[in-house]
Design a protein around this motif. Sequence first.
Motif, mmCIF file in Angstrom:
data_model
loop_
_atom_site.group_PDB
_atom_site.id
_atom_site.type_symbol
_atom_site.label_atom_id
_atom_site.label_comp_id
_atom_site.label_asym_id
_atom_site.label_seq_id
_atom_site.Cartn_x
_atom_site.Cartn_y
_atom_site.Cartn_z
ATOM 1 N N GLY A 47 60.548 0.973 8.773
ATOM 2 C CA GLY A 47 59.302 0.394 9.232
ATOM 3 C C GLY A 47 58.504 -0.177 8.082
ATOM 4 O O GLY A 47 58.967 -0.237 6.940
ATOM 5 N N LYS A 48 57.315 -0.589 8.378
ATOM 6 C CA LYS A 48 56.444 -1.129 7.333
ATOM 7 C C LYS A 48 56.069 -0.014 6.366
ATOM 8 O O LYS A 48 55.894 1.139 6.749
ATOM 9 C CB LYS A 48 55.177 -1.710 7.963
ATOM 10 C CG LYS A 48 55.434 -2.906 8.822
ATOM 11 C CD LYS A 48 54.137 -3.402 9.421
ATOM 12 C CE LYS A 48 54.402 -4.575 10.322
ATOM 13 N NZ LYS A 48 53.191 -5.030 10.995
ATOM 14 N N GLN A 49 55.927 -0.387 5.112
ATOM 15 C CA GLN A 49 55.582 0.590 4.092
ATOM 16 C C GLN A 49 54.178 1.138 4.344
ATOM 17 O O GLN A 49 53.256 0.402 4.670
ATOM 18 C CB GLN A 49 55.633 -0.052 2.721
ATOM 19 C CG GLN A 49 55.415 0.946 1.613
ATOM 20 C CD GLN A 49 56.540 0.889 0.624
ATOM 21 O OE1 GLN A 49 57.299 -0.046 0.621
ATOM 22 N NE2 GLN A 49 56.647 1.888 -0.209
ATOM 23 N N GLY A 50 54.025 2.448 4.243
ATOM 24 C CA GLY A 50 52.740 3.080 4.421
ATOM 25 C C GLY A 50 52.367 3.341 5.866
ATOM 26 O O GLY A 50 51.313 3.885 6.148
ATOM 27 N N ARG A 51 53.228 2.961 6.760
ATOM 28 C CA ARG A 51 52.939 3.158 8.180
ATOM 29 C C ARG A 51 53.197 4.608 8.564
ATOM 30 O O ARG A 51 54.233 5.173 8.227
ATOM 31 C CB ARG A 51 53.842 2.237 8.996
ATOM 32 C CG ARG A 51 53.606 2.293 10.448
ATOM 33 C CD ARG A 51 54.463 1.249 11.120
ATOM 34 N NE ARG A 51 54.804 1.740 12.439
ATOM 35 C CZ ARG A 51 55.842 1.378 13.116
ATOM 36 N NH1 ARG A 51 56.682 0.514 12.626
ATOM 37 N NH2 ARG A 51 56.061 1.858 14.308
ATOM 38 N N VAL A 52 52.281 5.206 9.265
ATOM 39 C CA VAL A 52 52.441 6.570 9.733
ATOM 40 C C VAL A 52 53.061 6.522 11.113
ATOM 41 O O VAL A 52 52.520 5.900 12.027
ATOM 42 C CB VAL A 52 51.085 7.315 9.778
ATOM 43 C CG1 VAL A 52 51.256 8.709 10.331
ATOM 44 C CG2 VAL A 52 50.457 7.351 8.400
ATOM 45 N N LYS A 53 54.216 7.153 11.243
ATOM 46 C CA LYS A 53 54.871 7.169 12.546
ATOM 47 C C LYS A 53 54.435 8.418 13.284
ATOM 48 O O LYS A 53 54.407 9.509 12.735
ATOM 49 C CB LYS A 53 56.388 7.168 12.384
ATOM 50 C CG LYS A 53 56.897 5.894 11.797
ATOM 51 C CD LYS A 53 58.382 5.904 11.748
ATOM 52 C CE LYS A 53 58.859 4.631 11.100
ATOM 53 N NZ LYS A 53 60.275 4.515 11.078
ATOM 54 N N ARG A 54 54.109 8.251 14.518
ATOM 55 C CA ARG A 54 53.727 9.408 15.319
ATOM 56 C C ARG A 54 54.879 9.771 16.239
ATOM 57 O O ARG A 54 55.658 8.909 16.635
ATOM 58 C CB ARG A 54 52.465 9.138 16.113
ATOM 59 C CG ARG A 54 52.546 7.940 16.991
ATOM 60 C CD ARG A 54 51.182 7.603 17.557
ATOM 61 N NE ARG A 54 51.275 6.296 18.144
ATOM 62 C CZ ARG A 54 51.323 6.080 19.450
ATOM 63 N NH1 ARG A 54 51.249 7.073 20.277
ATOM 64 N NH2 ARG A 54 51.429 4.862 19.907
ATOM 65 N N LYS A 55 54.982 11.008 16.527
ATOM 66 C CA LYS A 55 56.036 11.484 17.419
ATOM 67 C C LYS A 55 55.605 11.209 18.852
ATOM 68 O O LYS A 55 54.562 11.670 19.299
ATOM 69 C CB LYS A 55 56.259 12.980 17.234
ATOM 70 C CG LYS A 55 56.703 13.361 15.852
ATOM 71 C CD LYS A 55 58.157 13.594 15.882
ATOM 72 C CE LYS A 55 58.600 14.040 14.510
ATOM 73 N NZ LYS A 55 59.988 14.205 14.406
ATOM 74 N N VAL A 56 56.388 10.438 19.563
ATOM 75 C CA VAL A 56 56.105 10.119 20.955
ATOM 76 C C VAL A 56 57.066 10.925 21.810
ATOM 77 O O VAL A 56 58.263 10.949 21.556
ATOM 78 C CB VAL A 56 56.279 8.608 21.228
ATOM 79 C CG1 VAL A 56 56.015 8.290 22.672
ATOM 80 C CG2 VAL A 56 55.361 7.804 20.316
ATOM 81 N N LYS A 57 56.532 11.584 22.805
ATOM 82 C CA LYS A 57 57.376 12.367 23.699
ATOM 83 C C LYS A 57 58.266 11.452 24.519
ATOM 84 O O LYS A 57 57.902 10.320 24.829
ATOM 85 C CB LYS A 57 56.519 13.208 24.639
ATOM 86 C CG LYS A 57 55.793 14.324 23.939
ATOM 87 C CD LYS A 57 55.073 15.175 24.943
ATOM 88 C CE LYS A 57 54.406 16.338 24.257
ATOM 89 N NZ LYS A 57 53.718 17.190 25.204
ATOM 90 N N MET A 58 59.428 11.975 24.877
ATOM 91 C CA MET A 58 60.349 11.203 25.702
ATOM 92 C C MET A 58 59.784 11.035 27.102
ATOM 93 O O MET A 58 59.099 11.920 27.616
ATOM 94 C CB MET A 58 61.693 11.933 25.798
ATOM 95 C CG MET A 58 62.474 11.932 24.528
ATOM 96 S SD MET A 58 64.057 12.721 24.725
ATOM 97 C CE MET A 58 63.588 14.424 24.842
ATOM 98 N N PHE A 59 60.088 9.915 27.713
ATOM 99 C CA PHE A 59 59.762 9.608 29.096
ATOM 100 C C PHE A 59 58.259 9.581 29.359
ATOM 101 O O PHE A 59 57.812 9.869 30.464
ATOM 102 C CB PHE A 59 60.439 10.592 30.045
ATOM 103 C CG PHE A 59 61.875 10.854 29.712
ATOM 104 C CD1 PHE A 59 62.791 9.828 29.725
ATOM 105 C CD2 PHE A 59 62.303 12.116 29.376
ATOM 106 C CE1 PHE A 59 64.113 10.054 29.408
ATOM 107 C CE2 PHE A 59 63.620 12.353 29.058
ATOM 108 C CZ PHE A 59 64.534 11.324 29.073
#
Length: 152
Positions: free
Chosen positions: A64-76
């Motif tokens: 992903g983009k540098q410095g981007r914080v990825k959040r955990k998304v629940k399935m479905f």
Amino acid sequence: MNNRLEALEDWAAGLLGQLEPASRNLLARSIGQALRRSQQQRIIVQQNPDGTKYAPRKKRKLRGKQGRVKRKVKMFQKLRTASFLKMRGDGKVINVGFTGRVAKIARVHQYGLKDRPERNRPEILYQKRELLGFTEADIDAIRDGLLNQLTY
């Protein structure tokens, strides 16, 4: 659990025959809405009908983009919304299920089938994650809804 569901069906058959069609339709809609709500809650907490957790997602290496914080998304997350998880009930039958293109996605996960995640990609075997199914509480709710309708 299957025996318990069949016993409930046998017990309710005679009682439902005594209701007027309008009352039967009202009962079917109220039980269907309760079942849909129950399925939505189970999807939110990521549980199979037997109470076990869903199999975790496969780890993916995403750049992903540098410095981007990825959040955990629940399935479905979106599949559980009322626009995808539909309920239809009339005097004879109650249906709670997925419609349209998402029905294929749900079926693959429900039964643990093979599918292609994208066009021109190899097929992969998905883990079994039961999105729809009866819990003991669902069967009790159906019985209680029927009893409440008959006592009025």
